[in-house]
Design a protein around this motif. Structure first.
Motif, mmCIF file in Angstrom:
data_model
loop_
_atom_site.group_PDB
_atom_site.id
_atom_site.type_symbol
_atom_site.label_atom_id
_atom_site.label_comp_id
_atom_site.label_asym_id
_atom_site.label_seq_id
_atom_site.Cartn_x
_atom_site.Cartn_y
_atom_site.Cartn_z
ATOM 1 N N GLN A 263 -1.925 -3.167 37.411
ATOM 2 C CA GLN A 263 -3.308 -3.535 37.679
ATOM 3 C C GLN A 263 -3.419 -3.962 39.141
ATOM 4 O OE1 GLN A 263 -5.443 -3.233 35.129
ATOM 5 N NE2 GLN A 263 -3.770 -2.660 33.784
ATOM 6 N N ASP B 44 12.030 -12.013 33.737
ATOM 7 C CA ASP B 44 11.198 -12.121 32.533
ATOM 8 C C ASP B 44 11.805 -11.346 31.386
ATOM 9 O OD1 ASP B 44 8.998 -12.738 30.871
ATOM 10 O OD2 ASP B 44 8.325 -10.676 31.172
ATOM 11 N N SER C 19 2.551 -7.876 33.227
ATOM 12 C CA SER C 19 1.242 -7.433 32.754
ATOM 13 C C SER C 19 0.257 -8.571 33.032
ATOM 14 C CB SER C 19 1.304 -7.157 31.257
ATOM 15 O OG SER C 19 1.504 -8.369 30.571
ATOM 16 N N PRO C 20 -1.034 -8.266 33.101
ATOM 17 C CA PRO C 20 -2.025 -9.320 33.369
ATOM 18 C C PRO C 20 -1.937 -10.467 32.370
ATOM 19 C CG PRO C 20 -3.051 -7.153 33.495
ATOM 20 C CD PRO C 20 -1.653 -6.938 33.017
ATOM 21 N N GLU C 21 -1.611 -10.142 31.083
ATOM 22 C CA GLU C 21 -1.529 -11.195 30.060
ATOM 23 C C GLU C 21 -0.363 -12.133 30.369
ATOM 24 O OE1 GLU C 21 -1.239 -7.623 28.291
ATOM 25 O OE2 GLU C 21 -3.090 -7.751 29.462
ATOM 26 N N ASP C 22 0.791 -11.520 30.712
ATOM 27 C CA ASP C 22 1.969 -12.338 31.014
ATOM 28 C C ASP C 22 1.740 -13.170 32.276
ATOM 29 O OD1 ASP C 22 3.265 -11.552 28.797
ATOM 30 O OD2 ASP C 22 4.646 -10.156 29.770
ATOM 31 N N ARG C 23 1.002 -12.570 33.233
ATOM 32 C CA ARG C 23 0.665 -13.285 34.450
ATOM 33 C C ARG C 23 -0.154 -14.551 34.113
ATOM 34 N NH1 ARG C 23 0.931 -11.538 39.815
ATOM 35 N NH2 ARG C 23 1.850 -9.513 39.461
ATOM 36 N N ALA C 24 -1.092 -14.366 33.175
ATOM 37 C CA ALA C 24 -1.933 -15.495 32.764
ATOM 38 C C ALA C 24 -1.093 -16.547 32.045
ATOM 39 C CB ALA C 24 -3.060 -14.988 31.856
ATOM 40 N N LYS C 25 -0.158 -16.094 31.193
ATOM 41 C CA LYS C 25 0.738 -17.006 30.478
ATOM 42 C C LYS C 25 1.556 -17.818 31.491
ATOM 43 C CE LYS C 25 1.817 -14.468 26.384
ATOM 44 N NZ LYS C 25 2.846 -13.552 25.872
ATOM 45 N N ARG D 19 0.820 -18.510 34.559
ATOM 46 C CA ARG D 19 -0.044 -19.510 35.212
ATOM 47 C C ARG D 19 -0.200 -20.725 34.319
ATOM 48 N NH1 ARG D 19 -3.064 -15.432 37.543
ATOM 49 N NH2 ARG D 19 -4.444 -15.265 35.743
#
Lengths: 509, 125
Positions: A359, B52, B85-91, B93
């Motif tokens: 992304q 990760d 992934s964006p989800e893991d990035r958010a996790k 954070r």
């Protein structure tokens, strides 16, 4: 029937609502009469009265002396009205009248009688004559009145017959079942398509109740529907079910219209039933296919993920080692190996973009001039190898993910070096216009032939004409996808034998 | 003391080369790091660096366990991995990870990673 006659029929049909129609309204072509009369004098009298009523050019009168001659005439000609003498010498006109109605002769008949023959007249009307006239009282106005009435009725009948025939033909030719019924559901008509759809013939179904084809669980729906139709509504059921003779239940689309009588009272209903089985089968086929596609897509995505991630590790290890080696050695093999590993890595990036893994990262304001300088530094070896010359103009600050913008510019400038002229001359210019930043990369290559102008942006579509086999076939694809993810575009703005210009658009800060 | 949780021996060699410090403790798996954490607690840890995608316990799971350990709430943690992934990035954070760094392809890239890690440790001191 001739065209003139059918015109006459339609005209008469239109005039049915007029208060006092005239003979000319009903008759547009020359009328043809037959008189069956054994007294030549009486034929003359009729002729002179017709002359007065219609004018001598307005009609044609054939005469037959007896029944046989009359029958012969009627077999070869069509008459609008037949005048029949009641007293045909040896035989009664009634015998002929009765014969007439046994055969297929539909011309209206006016009986000509002698004086004081009311009983004869009543009997004649009962046998199907349209009117009777007393010879002694025969005059133009009486005859006109009689003809007007008879011809109007005849043309109305014909118009009605035609309308019914047309409807019947339409119902016969329809793929949809068309069924009329009274308000209790008793079937009044059942077309051929209904026979095919439900398996019962018209003979079997006429007079039967329509509920025979309504499945048990749809009876209530049917009753509600008929109640609405009885109140004058048209009711449609986009999807309901009907029962066939063999007990099979089929999916149908149903529309039921009320049938109104002359006073606007609902007296029945006509239902049009469309078999939607094939359509539903198609829909189900599509749904199954879609499900399969979704599964395939997930598998592909998973595959892309595994390929991109698991290949990345060894490629990275390879590159770091080669990088290490290249710092202590100037070996051409090391350089070649590094170039190959770099291509491999670019392809992996492409896989990741395709699999939707990568992304756009965090976007921020970028000094494009700085990034372009980094790109040129990174490409310095290739540039030196080809003797490339660069001309970089003033470049605006733009908005984007620094790593991705770097990759995009690396692709575009790298291509300009690779596919440029000899030596390559590359111009990088920029401008800001209407909220959008534009970076143009112009080369002096031979231009891109028309068939490749769109293909170069598709994955693995590198054209053989580019000659150089060192590319990955993903560069422009990756660049354009990355630009899109950041709210921008990459496109081929202009190409000619003098060179090509690629345009990168990104939002301004 | 810097903890490095990495199941790829090549990457461990790289860390050793670019960090050039003595107080590094390597763990081959998330489970091994977790065991040590349970036994000795968080005392003395200046920075945790983890991949990760590990064979067993994943990096993000290990970070969750560190945060749940007394004294582990404020230990600086850094992920050095393939892009998340964006989800893991958010996790990440959400777990207060100090930095998510992409594993580089060049030695120069690794050197800048080393600079960044040492900077993170300093800022903790």
């Amino acid at each position: 029937m001739t065209a003139a006659r059918s015109g006459q029929v339609d005209r008469a049909g239109e005039s049915q609502n007029e208060v006092a129609p005239h003979l000319e309204d009903v008759i547009k072509s020359k009328l043809r009469f037959l008189v069956v009369e054994d007294e030549p004098g009486d034929v003359s009298i009729l002729r002179s009265v017709l002359d007065k009523a219609l004018g001598s050019e307005g009609y044609q009168l054939d005469a037959a002396q007896d029944r046989r001659a009359a029958r012969a005439a009627m077999e070869t000609n069509r008459f609008d009205v037949v005048f029949l003498d009641y007293d045909l010498g040896s035989e009664s006109g009634f015998v002929f009248l009765r014969d007439l109605h046994k055969g297929d002769f539909s011309a209206p008949v006016i009986i000509l009688t002698g004086k004081g023959a009311e009983e004869i007249a009543v009997e004649a009307l009962r046998l199907g004559a349209s009117d009777y006239l007393t010879k002694a009282e025969l005059d133009a106005s009486t005859l006109t009145r009689s003809l007007l009435r008879i011809l109007t009725v005849a043309s109305l009948r014909r118009a009605q017959y035609m309308a019914e025939a047309r409807l019947a033909a339409a119902a016969r030719g329809s793929q949809d079942a068309i069924v009329t019924k009274d308000l209790s559901g008793n079937i009044l008509s059942w077309n051929l398509a209904a026979q095919h759809m439900f398996g019962w013939s018209a003979e079997e179904m006429l007079g039967k109740n329509i509920t025979k084809i309504v499945p048990a669980d749809k009876q209530e729906e049917w009753e509600q529907l008929m109640a609405d139709v009885a109140r004058g509504y048209t009711v449609s059921k986009p999807r309901t079910k009907r029962r066939k003779r063999d007990g099979a239940i089929i999916d149908v689309q149903l529309t039921v219209n009320p049938i109104l009588d002359n006073d606007g009272v609902v007296v029945g209903a006509v239902g049009v039933t469309h078999d939607i089985g094939p359509m539903i089968a198609l829909e189900q086929g599509l749904a199954t296919r879609q499900q399969q596609l979704e599964i395939d897509n997930l598998l592909l995505k998973e595959f892309g993920h595994v390929v991109a991630h698991d290949l990345r590790e060894p490629v990275r290890a390879l590159m770091v080692r080669l990088d290490h080696l290249s710092q202590t050695s100037d070996d051409v093999d090391v350089r070649e190996a590094m170039a190959a590993a770099t291509r491999l890595r670019t392809m992996l990036d492409g896989f990741e973009v395709m699999a939707g893994l990568q992304q756009a990262g965090e976007v921020r304001e970028l000094d494009i001039a700085e990034i372009v300088q980094d790109v040129l530094d990174g490409l310095s070896q290739q540039a030196a190898a080809r003797g490339a010359e660069f001309e970089v103009g003033a470049l605006p600050h733009m908005w984007g993910d620094p790593a991705q913008v770097y990759t995009i510019l690396q692709n575009l400038i790298g291509n300009a070096i690779k596919y440029g002229g000899d030596p390559p001359r590359v111009a990088v210019t920029g401008r800001a216009a209407g909220g959008v930043g534009e970076i143009r990369i112009r080369d002096n290559g031979g231009g891109i032939p028309a068939p490749y102008r769109e293909r170069i942006f598709q994955p693995f579509q590198r054209g053989a004409h580019f000659g150089d086999a060192s590319g990955t076939g993903l560069g422009l694809f990756v660049a354009s996808v990355m630009a899109l993810r950041q709210g921008g575009h990459v496109r081929l703005e202009e190409t000619s034998p003098e060179g090509s210009t690629f345009l990168l658009e990104l939002p301004l800060p | 003391m810097i903890w490095i949780v990495e199941d790829n021996s090549f990457d461990r060699d790289i860390y050793e080369m670019v960090l050039a410090i003595d107080d590094i403790v390597y763990f081959h798996s998330g489970e091994a790091a977790w065991e040590s954490l349970q036994e000795h607690g968080c005392a003395g840890i200046d920075l945790v660096v983890t991949d990760d995608r590990l064979a067993g316990m994943m990096g993000l799971e290990l970070i969750g366990k560190i945060r749940a350990t007394p004294g582990g709430e404020r230990v600086p943690v850094c992920i050095v991995a393939a892009p998340l992934s964006p989800e893991d990035r958010a996790k990440a954070r959400g777990l207060g990870v100090a930095a998510v760094l992409e594993k580089p392809y060049t030695l120069a890239g690794w050197e800048s990673i080393a600079d960044r890690l040492l900077e993170l440790r300093r800022s903790h001191d």
